[in-house]
Write an enzyme that holds these catalytic residues in place. Structure first.
Site, PDB file in Angstrom:
ATOM      1  N   SER A 125     -10.002  -0.510   7.175  1.00  0.00           N
ATOM      2  CA  SER A 125      -9.431  -0.392   5.828  1.00  0.00           C
ATOM      3  C   SER A 125      -8.716  -1.615   5.273  1.00  0.00           C
ATOM      4  O   SER A 125      -8.370  -1.629   4.094  1.00  0.00           O
ATOM      5  CB  SER A 125      -8.474   0.789   5.771  1.00  0.00           C
ATOM      6  N   SER A 153      -9.733   1.957   3.015  1.00  0.00           N
ATOM      7  CA  SER A 153      -8.842   2.718   2.169  1.00  0.00           C
ATOM      8  C   SER A 153      -7.834   1.855   1.405  1.00  0.00           C
ATOM      9  O   SER A 153      -7.264   2.316   0.432  1.00  0.00           O
ATOM     10  CB  SER A 153      -8.075   3.733   3.013  1.00  0.00           C
ATOM     11  N   LYS A 187       0.864  -1.182   0.000  1.00  0.00           N
ATOM     12  CA  LYS A 187       0.000   0.000   0.000  1.00  0.00           C
ATOM     13  C   LYS A 187       0.900   1.232   0.000  1.00  0.00           C
ATOM     14  O   LYS A 187       1.936   1.247   0.677  1.00  0.00           O
ATOM     15  CB  LYS A 187      -0.884  -0.043   1.257  1.00  0.00           C
TER      16      LYS A 187
HETATM   17  N1  GLN Z   1     -13.204   4.297   6.548  1.00  0.00           N
HETATM   18  C1  GLN Z   1     -12.569   4.719   7.761  1.00  0.00           C
HETATM   19  C2  GLN Z   1     -12.133   6.154   7.618  1.00  0.00           C
HETATM   20  O1  GLN Z   1     -12.383   6.723   6.615  1.00  0.00           O
HETATM   21  C3  GLN Z   1     -11.405   3.842   8.081  1.00  0.00           C
HETATM   22  C4  GLN Z   1     -10.231   4.075   7.227  1.00  0.00           C
HETATM   23  C5  GLN Z   1      -9.056   3.233   7.612  1.00  0.00           C
HETATM   24  O2  GLN Z   1      -9.207   2.203   8.246  1.00  0.00           O
HETATM   25  N2  GLN Z   1      -7.882   3.719   7.246  1.00  0.00           N
HETATM   26  O3  GLN Z   1     -11.563   6.732   8.490  1.00  0.00           O
END
Ligand code: GLN
Length: 487
Positions: free
Chosen positions: A175, A151, A76
């Site tokens: 995410s 994400s 990532k």
């Molecule tokens: N969807 C959540 C957010 O937008 C979690 C994102 C994540 O786990 N990085 O904060």
């Protein structure tokens, strides 16, 4: 070759069926020819990959192969990679080439992995659909008009599309698990502190955790083995010994007590999701597990608490992007203030700005007690709910995501709808517990995951259950034929 899991690649390399250079070039070719459909990579690093693969082949021929010697993977784009651009999905870091690598990346390199490139992601890991990336949205390989989740959407899509056998991800509120669910792969968020956060661009430091995204629980065990462990450069990294994750995969699961939180199953659960999840649970029951109803009474507060705590930490972490040290700087600033303001105005996208505004607000004098302190108290109640539940059960199960992959654009105009994507995953981060999503069904042609939540540092148990489930079912092997196409 792209049908193989990591375990299969390790075997094939060991037997000499193919070399690391061959399989690395095979994946590079697939990325080059197929990724235009998905946009799952931000950067591809063919020269470094081939050089590393050749070095791995040489090591193997000398009989000195580490466990993942010559296995190609992707990272990532939130992990710093020495000499390779690390954008975090943001214009702010579009030109950032780190002088060092994250510990998780270094650990995987030590274990022999070859890096194919860096995967797409929501900007600074803020999002659930991969639509907030500066580099454009990612198409879900099951239906490119739909989101892959976020994400870590690029990592999930790349693994699902067989553009790499596995990838790293990070999970602050879901995410790793939510995109794994939406793309039909296996994703594990370890216990907070299991994997070092050093060199991982920080979003919310008390919640962020790195983990593997793979095609099987067996592969997740192999990757986690390499990633996990104490790191003196991250003061929150645990020095608890790392067990042998592969050793316990085959253990029978009869007698296992699986807790089903009433709150996850009773309140407005989508019927398709419920059918898939209940089907998977019945499978585990048939293998000897016992299903026990439990309560997590503060579950309904988790999204609200998260959207105070995570933005608060983000507002502090992102203050470093000011145009002075590194990253984007606006053109021709009039003075220092103008440089700060325009750098941040031009460098950050809308969702990131929204979080910074919310975070700054909830931390400001007068509001700190009303919001931030309250959220921290709720966080403790949520943790206590889990501690009480683990007195009665060995593991907790439920859905990973409310539904299968949604259409692009469907939720981007309504942040609260988007935030609710993580309703089943966020509590785990607030409590610091490990959670895993495994493919558990297909609804109208789209995959969906089952989530397993473990007690602290009980990743072995999650992997064991996942592996047994995957020996008995073939959801994790399902894929769309387009993704298997030869190039
Ligand atoms: N969807 C959540 C957010 O937008 C979690 C994102 C994540 O786990 N990085 O904060």
């Amino acid at each position: 070759m792209h049908k193989l899991t990591i375990a299969g690649i390790v075997e094939g390399l060991g037997r000499g069926d193919f070399s690391s250079e061959e399989i690395t070039r095979h994946y590079l070719r697939r990325i080059e020819q197929l990724d235009a459909r998905y946009n799952s990579f931000i950067s591809v690093t063919p020269d470094q990959a081939v050089a590393r693969a050749r070095a791995a082949d040489k090591r193997r021929s000398k009989g000195d192969a580490p466990p993942l010697c010559g296995v190609p993977i992707a990272h990532k784009d939130i992990f710093c990679t020495e000499g390779i651009r690390t954008s975090c999905g943001s214009k702010m870091l579009d030109n950032f080439v780190p002088p060092y690598s994250a510990t998780a990346v270094d650990n995987l390199a030590q274990a022999g992995c070859v890096t194919l490139g860096k995967t797409n992601m929501d900007e600074f890991a803020m999002g659930s659909s991969n639509e907030t990336s500066f580099y454009g949205e990612v198409g879900n390989p099951w239906d490119t008009g739909r989101v892959p989740g976020g994400s870590s959407g690029g990592s999930a899509a790349a693994v699902a599309a067989h553009l790499c056998p596995a990838a790293t991800g990070t999970d602050t509120g879901g995410s790793i698990r939510q995109p794994a669910s939406l793309c039909g792969i296996t994703g594990l968020k370890p216990t907070y502190g299991r994997v070092s956060r050093y060199g991982m661009v920080a979003f919310a430091s008390s919640l962020d955790q790195a983990g593997p995204m793979t095609r099987s629980a067996e592969d997740a065990a192999l990757l986690l083995q390499a990633m996990a462990g104490f790191d003196p450069r991250d003061s929150t990294c645990s020095d608890i010994e790392v067990p042998d994750y592969s050793a316990g995969l085959d253990k029978p699961i009869d007698g296992l007590r699986i807790g089903l939180p009433r709150e996850y199953f009773e309140q407005g659960l989508d019927t398709g999701t419920e059918t898939a999840v209940r089907g998977a649970l019945a499978e585990l029951e048939a293998m000897g597990a016992r299903l026990v109803d439990i309560d997590l009474p503060h579950s309904h507060l988790s999204v609200a608490a998260y959207y105070v705590i995570a933005p608060a930490e983000a507002s502090a972490n992102l203050s470093r992007f000011d145009g002075v040290r590194y990253g984007y700087r606006c053109k021709n600033p009039r003075d220092l203030n103008d440089m700060y303001t325009r750098t941040r105005t031009e460098g950050f996208g809308d969702e990131v700005k929204r979080r910074i505004l919310v975070g700054t607000y909830v931390l400001s004098a007068g509001y700190y007690d009303a919001y931030y302190r309250q959220a921290q108290k709720i966080r403790r109640l949520i943790k206590n709910d889990f501690l009480a539940a683990f007195e009665q059960v060995d593991v907790i199960a439920g859905p990973t995501s409310p539904t299968t992959a949604f259409e692009m654009g469907a939720k981007s105009a309504d942040p609260v709808q988007m935030y609710l994507e993580d309703i089943y995953t966020i509590a785990t981060n607030l409590a610091g517990l490990p959670g895993m999503s495994i493919p558990a069904g297909i609804i109208d042609g789209l995959p969906l995951g089952l989530q397993l939540i473990g007690n602290y540092f009980d990743e072995s148990r999650l992997l064991n259950i996942g592996h047994r489930f995957q020996q008995a079912t073939d959801w994790h092997q399902q894929t769309v034929s387009q993704c298997m196409q030869e190039v």
